[in-house]
Design a protein around this motif. Structure first.
Motif, PDB file in Angstrom:
ATOM      1  N   SER A  65      44.401   0.707  21.671  1.00 58.53           N
ATOM      2  CA  SER A  65      43.415   1.107  22.704  1.00 58.53           C
ATOM      3  C   SER A  65      42.462  -0.155  21.665  1.00 58.53           C
ATOM      4  O   SER A  65      41.886  -0.476  20.470  1.00 58.53           O
ATOM      5  CB  SER A  65      42.695   2.254  22.785  1.00 58.53           C
ATOM      6  N   LEU A  66      42.401  -1.004  22.303  1.00 59.29           N
ATOM      7  CA  LEU A  66      41.447  -2.069  22.377  1.00 59.29           C
ATOM      8  C   LEU A  66      40.393  -2.807  23.206  1.00 59.29           C
ATOM      9  O   LEU A  66      40.427  -2.109  24.060  1.00 59.29           O
ATOM     10  CB  LEU A  66      42.142  -3.438  22.129  1.00 59.29           C
ATOM     11  N   THR A  67      39.258  -3.142  22.661  1.00 56.72           N
ATOM     12  CA  THR A  67      38.056  -2.434  23.435  1.00 56.72           C
ATOM     13  C   THR A  67      37.228  -4.277  23.745  1.00 56.72           C
ATOM     14  O   THR A  67      37.217  -5.441  22.670  1.00 56.72           O
ATOM     15  CB  THR A  67      36.843  -1.897  22.955  1.00 56.72           C
ATOM     16  N   LEU A  68      36.900  -5.351  24.644  1.00 56.26           N
ATOM     17  CA  LEU A  68      36.451  -5.905  24.755  1.00 56.26           C
ATOM     18  C   LEU A  68      35.347  -6.908  24.572  1.00 56.26           C
ATOM     19  O   LEU A  68      34.409  -5.537  24.614  1.00 56.26           O
ATOM     20  CB  LEU A  68      36.150  -6.323  26.154  1.00 56.26           C
ATOM     21  N   ILE A  69      34.804  -7.341  23.887  1.00 54.46           N
ATOM     22  CA  ILE A  69      33.440  -7.252  22.727  1.00 54.46           C
ATOM     23  C   ILE A  69      33.041  -8.529  23.714  1.00 54.46           C
ATOM     24  O   ILE A  69      33.758  -9.834  23.573  1.00 54.46           O
ATOM     25  CB  ILE A  69      33.485  -7.485  21.711  1.00 54.46           C
ATOM     26  N   PRO A  70      31.634  -8.889  23.848  1.00 50.28           N
ATOM     27  CA  PRO A  70      31.318 -10.157  25.225  1.00 50.28           C
ATOM     28  C   PRO A  70      30.510 -11.278  23.727  1.00 50.28           C
ATOM     29  O   PRO A  70      30.243 -10.423  22.538  1.00 50.28           O
ATOM     30  CB  PRO A  70      29.870  -9.596  25.692  1.00 50.28           C
ATOM     31  N   ALA A  71      30.320 -12.195  24.424  1.00 53.71           N
ATOM     32  CA  ALA A  71      30.250 -13.725  23.579  1.00 53.71           C
ATOM     33  C   ALA A  71      28.706 -13.432  23.064  1.00 53.71           C
ATOM     34  O   ALA A  71      28.177 -12.950  23.814  1.00 53.71           O
ATOM     35  CB  ALA A  71      30.418 -14.819  24.364  1.00 53.71           C
ATOM     36  N   GLY A  72      28.092 -14.107  22.022  1.00 50.35           N
ATOM     37  CA  GLY A  72      26.605 -13.898  22.075  1.00 50.35           C
ATOM     38  C   GLY A  72      26.203 -14.123  20.582  1.00 50.35           C
ATOM     39  O   GLY A  72      27.234 -15.484  20.374  1.00 50.35           O
ATOM     40  N   GLU A  73      25.330 -13.915  20.191  1.00 52.71           N
ATOM     41  CA  GLU A  73      24.416 -14.569  18.847  1.00 52.71           C
ATOM     42  C   GLU A  73      24.249 -13.657  18.285  1.00 52.71           C
ATOM     43  O   GLU A  73      23.667 -13.013  18.434  1.00 52.71           O
ATOM     44  CB  GLU A  73      23.834 -15.518  19.322  1.00 52.71           C
ATOM     45  N   LEU A  74      24.672 -13.936  16.442  1.00 50.94           N
ATOM     46  CA  LEU A  74      23.665 -12.997  16.230  1.00 50.94           C
ATOM     47  C   LEU A  74      22.894 -13.385  14.917  1.00 50.94           C
ATOM     48  O   LEU A  74      23.695 -14.700  14.322  1.00 50.94           O
ATOM     49  CB  LEU A  74      24.942 -12.646  15.012  1.00 50.94           C
ATOM     50  N   SER A  75      21.831 -13.213  14.774  1.00 49.44           N
ATOM     51  CA  SER A  75      20.819 -14.221  13.989  1.00 49.44           C
ATOM     52  C   SER A  75      20.481 -13.209  12.708  1.00 49.44           C
ATOM     53  O   SER A  75      20.117 -12.025  12.319  1.00 49.44           O
ATOM     54  CB  SER A  75      19.707 -14.154  14.701  1.00 49.44           C
ATOM     55  N   ILE A  76      20.299 -13.642  11.540  1.00 49.00           N
ATOM     56  CA  ILE A  76      20.353 -13.105   9.660  1.00 49.00           C
ATOM     57  C   ILE A  76      19.165 -13.624   9.235  1.00 49.00           C
ATOM     58  O   ILE A  76      19.308 -14.727   9.190  1.00 49.00           O
ATOM     59  CB  ILE A  76      21.940 -12.705   9.366  1.00 49.00           C
ATOM     60  N   PRO A  77      18.006 -12.886   8.661  1.00 50.83           N
ATOM     61  CA  PRO A  77      17.003 -13.058   7.665  1.00 50.83           C
ATOM     62  C   PRO A  77      17.997 -14.066   7.002  1.00 50.83           C
ATOM     63  O   PRO A  77      18.764 -13.742   5.726  1.00 50.83           O
ATOM     64  CB  PRO A  77      16.361 -12.379   7.307  1.00 50.83           C
ATOM     65  N   SER A  78      16.977 -15.324   6.346  1.00 52.49           N
ATOM     66  CA  SER A  78      17.489 -16.388   5.336  1.00 52.49           C
ATOM     67  C   SER A  78      17.611 -15.972   4.140  1.00 52.49           C
ATOM     68  O   SER A  78      16.689 -14.465   3.704  1.00 52.49           O
ATOM     69  CB  SER A  78      16.350 -17.103   4.936  1.00 52.49           C
ATOM     70  N   ALA A  79      18.823 -15.835   3.171  1.00 51.28           N
ATOM     71  CA  ALA A  79      18.360 -14.693   1.828  1.00 51.28           C
ATOM     72  C   ALA A  79      18.003 -15.723   0.957  1.00 51.28           C
ATOM     73  O   ALA A  79      18.219 -15.311  -0.222  1.00 51.28           O
ATOM     74  CB  ALA A  79      19.901 -14.977   1.625  1.00 51.28           C
ATOM     75  N   ASN A  80      17.429 -17.292   1.477  1.00 51.66           N
ATOM     76  CA  ASN A  80      16.824 -18.315   0.360  1.00 51.66           C
ATOM     77  C   ASN A  80      15.590 -17.756   0.146  1.00 51.66           C
ATOM     78  O   ASN A  80      14.472 -17.746   1.206  1.00 51.66           O
ATOM     79  CB  ASN A  80      17.074 -19.265   0.548  1.00 51.66           C
ATOM     80  N   ALA A  81      15.098 -16.950  -1.257  1.00 57.96           N
ATOM     81  CA  ALA A  81      13.135 -16.286  -1.497  1.00 57.96           C
ATOM     82  C   ALA A  81      12.991 -17.491  -1.028  1.00 57.96           C
ATOM     83  O   ALA A  81      11.765 -17.471  -0.373  1.00 57.96           O
ATOM     84  CB  ALA A  81      13.492 -16.118  -2.416  1.00 57.96           C
ATOM     85  N   SER A  82      13.363 -18.863  -1.775  1.00 57.46           N
ATOM     86  CA  SER A  82      11.833 -20.231  -1.027  1.00 57.46           C
ATOM     87  C   SER A  82      11.819 -20.777   0.352  1.00 57.46           C
ATOM     88  O   SER A  82      11.422 -21.357   0.635  1.00 57.46           O
ATOM     89  CB  SER A  82      12.557 -21.416  -2.158  1.00 57.46           C
TER      90      SER A  82
END
Length: 298
Positions: A65-82
């Motif tokens: 069984s496979l499930t359809l995943i819709p298109a979209g966007e993932l935003s992740i906080p910056s890993a750069n402490a500066s």
């Protein structure tokens, strides 16, 4: 043999975790936080195309069984402490894709590979003791089945970005369900409820997009080599899939945590790494991604 590897947390890049990898799996000594604490606040933002209440599913030629995943966007906080803490790295998922509703089972793995060690294992438990290279080979052999070729279907491992995007299923919390971590036992198998063993796939609750065992049961191989997460906002899917051609000795990403892990290690954001040639670890499995048929617009 015990191997000591550095693992990096993309929320705390200045902290290096040294983790013992041994036959019973990595991550066993990780996660000293209280299993009942509230989820972390600094989680990625997920924007998706409109997803219906019932995700589309299909079965391939071996009954997976496979499930359809819709298109979209993932935003992740910056890993750069500066950099400003509210600065986000945004990555697009420009096309919809199908991903395994569950982890690949022993029955499915045997159907494709005829692996003797998986033939007599519990049919509906995750296929484990599979190296990264063997998981890639499984996808290639599945793609080579005549029925799959006739439909233009190509199977592969998910990229790390695809995996986390599918796991989160539009959520921004530590897990793909609302509320405190006390609900985790209803959604996944981990150290507090698994009794030291993996369980049949699909026996806990699914995430909002209908995917099972994204939190615990078994770690899952991703295609990517391990490194800074989302280090290049312009990196494309094609760029990621070129990694395999570079080397098969680099550490590979594993996601999702396993039945031996505490709460912190089965979060949507948790990422670990493992040597791609090792094939005797009972806590690592995988699920597949499948492309759309040729000529179908996504």
């Amino acid at each position: 043999m015990i191997v000591l590897l550095p693992l990096f947390d993309y929320y705390q890049p200045d902290r290096i975790q040294f983790v013992f990898l041994f036959q019973y799996g990595l991550g066993f000594f990780l996660g000293q936080e209280n299993d009942n604490q509230q989820g972390a606040a600094d989680e990625p933002t997920v924007r998706t195309a409109q997803a219906g209440a019932q995700q589309e599913t299909l079965q391939n030629s071996i009954g997976m069984s496979l499930t359809l995943i819709p298109a979209g966007e993932l935003s992740i906080p910056s890993a750069n402490a500066s950099r400003p803490q509210n600065e986000l790295k945004k990555r697009q998922i420009p096309n919809s894709f199908f991903i395994g509703t569950c982890e690949v089972t022993n029955k499915q793995y045997y159907a494709v590979t005829r692996s003797a060690q998986h033939r007599y294992k519990p049919a509906n438990r995750p296929a484990t003791k599979v190296s990264w290279a063997e998981a890639v080979a499984f996808c290639r052999r599945l793609s080579a089945i005549a029925a799959e070729q006739q439909l233009g279907h190509v199977s592969r491992l998910p990229t790390e970005l695809e995996w986390e995007y599918a796991c989160r299923a539009g959520t921004q919390t530590a897990f793909s369900f609302p509320g405190t971590n006390v609900k985790l036992a209803a959604y996944g198998w981990f150290a507090s409820n698994a009794n030291g063993t993996a369980h049949a796939v699909g026996t806990r609750k699914a995430n909002p997009w209908g995917l099972f065992d994204m939190h615990g049961n078994n770690y899952e191989w991703c295609y990517d080599a391990y490194g800074p997460y989302l280090d290049n906002s312009n990196k494309t899917l094609e760029d990621t899939l070129q990694i395999e051609k570079l080397t098969e000795t680099k550490l590979r990403v594993i996601r999702g945590g396993a039945f031996v892990n505490r709460t912190v290690n089965v979060r949507s954001a948790n990422r670990d790494a493992y040597l791609p040639a090792i094939r005797n670890d009972p806590v690592i499995g995988f699920r597949t991604v499948r492309t759309y048929p040729k000529g179908v617009s996504t």
